[in-house]
Design an enzyme around this catalytic site. Sequence first.
Site, PDB file in Angstrom:
ATOM      1  N   GLU A 120      37.548  38.043  27.078  1.00 27.87           N
ATOM      2  CA  GLU A 120      38.169  38.580  28.294  1.00 27.87           C
ATOM      3  C   GLU A 120      38.342  37.479  29.342  1.00 27.87           C
ATOM      4  O   GLU A 120      37.485  36.608  29.481  1.00 27.87           O
ATOM      5  CB  GLU A 120      37.267  39.698  28.827  1.00 27.87           C
ATOM      6  CG  GLU A 120      37.859  40.505  29.945  1.00 27.87           C
ATOM      7  CD  GLU A 120      36.976  41.694  30.342  1.00 27.87           C
ATOM      8  OE1 GLU A 120      36.386  42.348  29.454  1.00 27.87           O
ATOM      9  OE2 GLU A 120      36.862  41.952  31.549  1.00 27.87           O
ATOM     10  N   GLU A 124      39.665  39.469  39.688  1.00 27.88           N
ATOM     11  CA  GLU A 124      39.219  40.707  40.333  1.00 27.88           C
ATOM     12  C   GLU A 124      39.188  40.537  41.846  1.00 27.88           C
ATOM     13  O   GLU A 124      38.849  39.463  42.351  1.00 27.88           O
ATOM     14  CB  GLU A 124      37.817  41.100  39.835  1.00 27.88           C
ATOM     15  CG  GLU A 124      37.843  41.743  38.464  1.00 27.88           C
ATOM     16  CD  GLU A 124      36.456  41.975  37.901  1.00 27.88           C
ATOM     17  OE1 GLU A 124      36.165  43.108  37.511  1.00 27.88           O
ATOM     18  OE2 GLU A 124      35.664  41.014  37.863  1.00 27.88           O
TER      19      GLU A 124
END
Length: 361
Positions: A120, A124
């Site tokens: 991943e 964010e």
Amino acid sequence: MTRFSLLAALLAAAVSTVNAQTSTECQPLTHDCPADPALGTSHTWNFSSNSLLDSTWNVTNGAVDYTDSSLKLSIQKKMDSPTFKSNFYIFFGRMEYHVQAAPGHGVISSVVLESDDLDEIDWEWVGSENTQVQSNYYGKGITLPHTGQTHNISGSTTDAFHNYTTWWDKDKLEWWYDGQLLRTLTYDNATNSSGTWYPQTPMTIRVGMWPGGDPSEPNGTIIWAGGEIDYNAGPYNMYVSQLSAQDFSTGKEYSYNGHSGTWQSINVVAGNSTAEATLNTVHESLAQKWANLSSGSKIAIYASAGGVAAIGLMVLLFCCIKQRRVGKREWNVQNNKFMQERTEMMNMQAEWRQKGYVEMK
Ligand SMILES: *[C@@H]1O[C@H](CO)[C@@H](O)[C@H](O)[C@H]1NC(C)=O
Ligand SMILES: *[C@@H]1O[C@H](CO)[C@@H](O)[C@H](O)[C@H]1NC(C)=O
Ligand SMILES: *[C@@H]1O[C@H](CO)[C@@H](O)[C@H](O)[C@H]1NC(C)=O
Ligand SMILES: *[C@@H]1O[C@H](CO)[C@@H](O)[C@H](O)[C@H]1NC(C)=O
Ligand SMILES: *[C@@H]1O[C@H](CO)[C@@H](O)[C@H](O)[C@H]1NC(C)=O
Ligand SMILES: *[C@@H]1O[C@H](CO)[C@@H](O)[C@H](O)[C@H]1NC(C)=O
Ligand SMILES: *[C@@H]1O[C@H](CO)[C@@H](O)[C@H](O)[C@H]1NC(C)=O
Ligand SMILES: *[C@@H]1O[C@H](CO)[C@@H](O)[C@H](O)[C@H]1NC(C)=O
């Protein structure tokens, strides 16, 4: 609810029903899985109320909406977490995301690359910290200390669009903010004698929001998310105006050879990708569908569109029907892509409208 959000909701509802039925996660580290469809090319999506998500994407949770110049995700009530993801995979690449993050305590906006074996690469945004963005990565879904970093940036993440770019190849990962390199992670940095945690398997793109500050979340998550979310102060909106993806591999699909999850074990299957074919034909097919409608249906659509919208639609359609007579080839080289997309999306809406009209009868 605007006309466009209604359309988006219809599309999303249709899609999520299908998803619920067909969701078959397969973990390539333990199972022999079907091959992943490749992007195999480069493409830029500019979102707006006239340029919706095409079928290379699925809305996997909640609904998406649109503004005149972007796609919009919203947290409006408890546990809303609208998300959409690509149906295609990228095997190393360069991704450019133009995002205005959502404000608010406990509100998380995110853009994530994720593979089937849970490698991943993240961006964010914590809504209450609008001068910061976080970068993070995971190898094989394992949480390690210090993979996440917080970057102070100039400008506000929640008041304007910024260019967040990820460069990902087999040797290094880079996170860029408006042309400024925020972070580099090399393969070596994520590797030691016990193994490697470097993200290295084909990834989908996932864009979403979630209430990290919902009271049901663990304390640590709530604190990380900037405190508890106040649902009454919402809705909290995240916007994406543009998204570009460049797949560094070219091919039809990617498959795992064995269960090591290393980049060396990934087979790039030669051929033309479905995504590329879809991106090349989506415009044409919508225009053709419109052309095939009876004039009665077209009139019904004009009527249901109503007022100014109908006039706009007619002007656009007149332009394009006329244009098509000039010849498709010439039309394609008109170098007026914006107009083209706008028209096609109008047609698509018209299609939906027509379906509604037919069903009502
Ligand atoms: C996406 O949605 C379509 C239906 O619109 C469905 O056929 C397809 O399986 C879905 N793909 C994924 C990856 O969920
Ligand atoms: C980021 O800004 C905060 C205050 O806003 C400060 O405490 C912190 O040290 C800064 N971090 C870096 C890496 O400059
Ligand atoms: C976005 O940032 C990347 C990385 O700096 C850069 O290559 C790209 O040109 C930028 N895009 C735009 C539209 O400025
Ligand atoms: C990361 O790896 C590079 C070489 O690949 C090395 O120069 C650098 O010091 C490493 N950084 C960290 C934080 O380990
Ligand atoms: C390798 O890195 C992992 C993750 O940081 C760590 O848990 C492990 O102890 C390290 N192993 C060695 C031999 O350094
Ligand atoms: C953390 O959890 C405890 C016990 O559930 C609770 O009393 C406390 O208020 C929580 N702290 C925060 C910051 O949410
Ligand atoms: C891929 O597309 C090209 C051009 O559209 C075509 O010439 C070629 O035959 C296609 N290849 C395959 C394997 O379908
Ligand atoms: C997408 O938007 C960018 C930046 O506004 C623009 O340069 C580009 O031409 C647009 N692409 C399309 C296909 O409309």
